[in-house]
Design a protein around this motif. Structure first.
Motif, short mmCIF file in Angstrom:
data_model
loop_
_atom_site.label_atom_id
_atom_site.label_comp_id
_atom_site.label_asym_id
_atom_site.label_seq_id
_atom_site.Cartn_x
_atom_site.Cartn_y
_atom_site.Cartn_z
N GLU A 110 -11.67 -64.33 -21.30
CA GLU A 110 -11.38 -63.07 -21.91
C GLU A 110 -12.14 -61.99 -21.89
OE1 GLU A 110 -7.79 -60.60 -24.51
OE2 GLU A 110 -7.56 -62.79 -23.92
N PRO A 111 -13.33 -62.27 -22.75
CA PRO A 111 -14.46 -61.28 -22.90
C PRO A 111 -15.15 -61.15 -21.97
CG PRO A 111 -14.23 -63.14 -24.83
CD PRO A 111 -13.29 -63.32 -23.84
N LEU A 112 -15.43 -61.95 -20.81
CA LEU A 112 -15.73 -61.77 -19.62
C LEU A 112 -14.84 -60.85 -18.80
CD1 LEU A 112 -18.16 -62.13 -17.68
CD2 LEU A 112 -17.20 -64.20 -16.77
N TRP A 113 -13.55 -61.21 -18.65
CA TRP A 113 -12.84 -60.18 -17.89
C TRP A 113 -12.89 -58.76 -18.35
CZ3 TRP A 113 -11.26 -60.32 -13.20
CH2 TRP A 113 -11.07 -61.68 -12.71
N ASP A 114 -12.98 -58.84 -19.80
CA ASP A 114 -12.79 -57.34 -20.53
C ASP A 114 -14.00 -56.53 -19.98
OD1 ASP A 114 -10.38 -57.97 -21.51
OD2 ASP A 114 -11.14 -58.34 -23.44
#
Length: 130
Positions: A110-114
């Motif tokens: 999720e942090p990478l996608w965000d």
């Protein structure tokens, strides 16, 4: 020919630069040639030297593993940290390649996608399909 290249590369992988690792993975992927032992060696060597990777090298490495459908969660997790911290400097092409790799591998980070979304959304109007 590519088996010979892989055989010569394996014992030398620790001496490869980040560009050498990235381009070797990219070249094999571009030709859809999955040499499992070589990809494992690239992954292991890359994980231990990601701090030396430039944005395009991170993106190309992620793209190559996705193109060959090599699911390497350890590598993708290792790529995520330097990617997140440097995405603001990445080209649209590197952002797109990384987003494509993450999506193709169904890598849920999720942090990478965000971070990819935050960088890509403002430049979507100027991005061109290739």
């Amino acid at each position: 020919l590519f088996d010979a290249i892989a055989a010569e590369s394996l014992p030398r992988m620790s001496a490869f630069t980040s560009q050498n690792k990235s381009l070797t993975a990219w070249s094999f992927a571009r030709l859809a040639l999955c040499h499992e032992q070589l990809m494992a060696s690239i992954s292991s060597a890359a994980i231990h030297s990601l701090s030396a990777f430039k944005s395009q090298e991170l993106a190309n490495t992620a793209w190559a593993f996705a193109k060959l459908a090599v699911e390497d969660t350890n590598l993708m997790n290792a790529i995520a940290a330097p990617a997140i911290s440097t995405l603001h400097d990445w080209s649209a092409q590197s952002l797109a390649a990384t987003a494509s790799a993450v999506a193709k591998l169904a890598f849920m980070h999720e942090p990478l996608w965000d971070a990819i979304s935050a960088q890509a959304l403002p430049i979507l109007p100027i991005m061109q399909a290739q």
